[in-house]
Design a protein around this motif. Structure first.
Motif, short mmCIF file in Angstrom:
data_model
loop_
_atom_site.label_atom_id
_atom_site.label_comp_id
_atom_site.label_asym_id
_atom_site.label_seq_id
_atom_site.Cartn_x
_atom_site.Cartn_y
_atom_site.Cartn_z
N PRO A 181 18.31 30.71 -22.67
CA PRO A 181 17.21 31.49 -22.11
C PRO A 181 16.93 31.14 -20.66
O PRO A 181 17.43 30.12 -20.15
CB PRO A 181 16.03 31.10 -23.01
N PRO A 182 16.12 31.95 -19.98
CA PRO A 182 15.78 31.66 -18.59
C PRO A 182 15.12 30.28 -18.49
O PRO A 182 14.22 29.99 -19.28
CB PRO A 182 14.79 32.76 -18.20
N GLY A 183 15.59 29.45 -17.58
CA GLY A 183 15.00 28.12 -17.39
C GLY A 183 15.66 27.05 -18.24
O GLY A 183 15.25 25.89 -18.20
N GLU A 197 7.19 25.60 -18.61
CA GLU A 197 7.01 24.49 -17.64
C GLU A 197 8.13 24.48 -16.62
O GLU A 197 7.90 24.25 -15.43
CB GLU A 197 7.00 23.16 -18.38
N ARG A 198 9.32 24.68 -17.09
CA ARG A 198 10.46 24.63 -16.16
C ARG A 198 10.41 25.76 -15.14
O ARG A 198 10.62 25.56 -13.95
CB ARG A 198 11.76 24.71 -16.95
N ILE A 199 10.12 26.97 -15.65
CA ILE A 199 10.12 28.14 -14.76
C ILE A 199 8.97 28.06 -13.76
O ILE A 199 9.12 28.38 -12.58
CB ILE A 199 10.01 29.43 -15.60
N ASN A 214 21.62 19.93 -26.70
CA ASN A 214 20.17 19.81 -26.64
C ASN A 214 19.72 19.89 -25.18
O ASN A 214 19.79 18.93 -24.44
CB ASN A 214 19.75 18.48 -27.27
N GLY A 215 19.26 21.08 -24.80
CA GLY A 215 18.87 21.31 -23.41
C GLY A 215 17.57 20.65 -23.02
O GLY A 215 17.19 20.66 -21.85
N LEU A 216 16.87 20.05 -24.01
CA LEU A 216 15.62 19.36 -23.70
C LEU A 216 15.86 17.96 -23.16
O LEU A 216 14.95 17.32 -22.63
CB LEU A 216 14.76 19.25 -24.97
N ALA A 217 17.09 17.48 -23.31
CA ALA A 217 17.42 16.14 -22.80
C ALA A 217 17.44 16.16 -21.27
O ALA A 217 17.33 17.21 -20.66
CB ALA A 217 18.78 15.73 -23.36
N SER A 218 17.59 14.96 -20.68
CA SER A 218 17.60 14.89 -19.21
C SER A 218 18.85 15.60 -18.67
O SER A 218 19.81 15.85 -19.41
CB SER A 218 17.63 13.42 -18.77
N VAL A 219 18.83 15.89 -17.38
CA VAL A 219 19.97 16.59 -16.76
C VAL A 219 21.27 15.80 -16.99
O VAL A 219 22.30 16.37 -17.36
CB VAL A 219 19.70 16.80 -15.25
N TYR A 241 15.43 22.76 -7.69
CA TYR A 241 14.41 21.69 -7.75
C TYR A 241 13.33 22.03 -8.76
O TYR A 241 13.23 23.17 -9.22
CB TYR A 241 13.75 21.52 -6.38
N HIS A 242 12.50 21.02 -9.05
CA HIS A 242 11.33 21.24 -9.91
C HIS A 242 10.18 20.39 -9.39
O HIS A 242 10.39 19.21 -9.04
CB HIS A 242 11.67 20.87 -11.36
N ASP A 243 8.98 20.97 -9.36
CA ASP A 243 7.81 20.24 -8.84
C ASP A 243 7.66 18.86 -9.46
O ASP A 243 7.37 17.89 -8.77
CB ASP A 243 6.53 21.03 -9.10
P1 ADP Z 1 18.46 28.53 -15.54
O1 ADP Z 1 19.59 28.64 -14.54
O2 ADP Z 1 18.96 28.40 -16.96
O3 ADP Z 1 17.42 29.60 -15.40
P2 ADP Z 1 17.70 26.18 -13.93
O4 ADP Z 1 18.94 25.36 -13.86
O5 ADP Z 1 17.30 26.96 -12.72
O6 ADP Z 1 17.72 27.14 -15.25
O7 ADP Z 1 16.50 25.18 -14.36
C1 ADP Z 1 15.15 25.63 -14.47
C2 ADP Z 1 14.19 24.53 -13.99
O8 ADP Z 1 14.26 23.42 -14.89
C3 ADP Z 1 14.54 23.98 -12.60
O9 ADP Z 1 13.34 23.71 -11.92
C4 ADP Z 1 15.32 22.68 -12.90
O10 ADP Z 1 15.12 21.69 -11.87
C5 ADP Z 1 14.68 22.23 -14.21
N1 ADP Z 1 15.64 21.59 -15.12
C6 ADP Z 1 16.93 21.94 -15.35
N2 ADP Z 1 17.49 21.14 -16.28
C7 ADP Z 1 16.52 20.24 -16.66
C8 ADP Z 1 16.48 19.16 -17.60
N3 ADP Z 1 17.54 18.84 -18.35
N4 ADP Z 1 15.31 18.48 -17.71
C9 ADP Z 1 14.22 18.81 -16.97
N5 ADP Z 1 14.21 19.81 -16.07
C10 ADP Z 1 15.34 20.53 -15.91
#
Ligand code: ADP
Ligand code: AMP
Length: 217
Positions: A10-12, A123-125, A198-203, A138-140
């Motif tokens: 999904p998005p994010g 939260e991510r979006i 598991n996409g909830l894990a760290s990058v 990036y993310h805030d």
């Molecule tokens: P998508 O391309 O699937 O829409 P993005 O890669 O743009 O998703 O990620 C969405 C947001 O989540 C960004 O701000 C990114 O920094 C953050 N993010 C991506 N992966 C993770 C992660 N594993 N844990 C926490 N935040 C993440």
């Protein structure tokens, strides 16, 4: 041998973030239909004008347009492989991709399904911003740039938020995902290509889970 990877989620979910890592680590080419459509918008092409309103609402652009964009990138390419980021998003697009790759004597090798729940997506979006110059994500909270307003990767000060990264549009984008894109999970499962992570894990952890799937290829 070429390697073609689809990032499905999904998005994010983190598709763009992981795609950029794969480009760096494996020399593959990232094909993001979202990025291509945003580029068409900002360069003011006819197609860009047609898709702008659809994108802002969070709806899907027509299959014809996105398949056309992908076809242009695949034809005549000598890349060692592609990372499809945000494509395919419908069953029609998935069939079209299969045919395009078959024409090039290639395949979809693996589909990484990035599993993330909806609360995390909001939260991510809502915290996402990207570099307009190099595309760094990036993310805030989870990944702010080291110096506020400056891209760590290229030094540009063109850090932007997307017009469609708001709660209203996200609702539609999620609905579009569940209605039209999530059937692809079953489609690629049946083709024995699906690898859930598991996409909830760290990058870093998500990247490690993906590596397990890719190293088997
Ligand atoms: P998508 O391309 O699937 O829409 P993005 O890669 O743009 O998703 O990620 C969405 C947001 O989540 C960004 O701000 C990114 O920094 C953050 N993010 C991506 N992966 C993770 C992660 N594993 N844990 C926490 N935040 C993440
Ligand atoms: P993304 O950058 O992947 O989040 O995509 C942003 C927007 O571009 C989506 O909400 C759609 O409006 C459009 N889009 C991107 N990829 C596709 C696709 N494969 N099919 C249809 N619309 C797409």
């Amino acid at each position: 041998m070429t390697v073609n990877i689809i990032l499905l989620g999904p998005p994010g979910a983190g598709k763009g973030t992981q795609a950029r890592r794969l480009v760096e680590e494996r020399g593959l080419v990232q094909l993001s239909t979202g990025d291509m459509l945003r580029e068409a918008r900002s360069s003011g092409t006819e197609m860009g004008k047609v898709v702008a309103e659809v994108m802002d609402k969070g709806q899907l652009v027509t299959d014809e347009i996105v398949v056309g964009l992908i076809r242009e990138k695949l034809e005549g390419s000598d890349a060692p492989g592609f990372i499809f980021d945000g494509f395919p998003r419908t069953l029609k697009q998935a069939d079209a991709l299969g045919e395009l790759l078959e024409g090039l004597k290639q395949n979809v090798d693996v589909v990484i399904e990035m599993q993330v729940d909806d609360t995390a997506l909001v939260e991510r979006i809502s915290g996402r911003y990207t570099c307009g110059n190099c595309g760094e994500v990036y993310h805030d909270k989870t990944k702010p740039s080291a110096e506020e307003g400056v891209c760590d990767a290229c030094g540009s000060t063109d850090l932007r938020r997307r017009a469609d990264d708001n709660e209203e549009s996200l609702k539609t984008r999620l609905l579009e995902y569940y209605k039209k894109t999530s059937p692809l999970i079953g489609y690629y499962y049946a083709k024995e290509k699906l690898h859930p992570v598991n996409g909830l894990a760290s990058v870093d952890e998500v990247a490690a889970q993906m590596k397990t799937a890719l190293d088997k290829l």
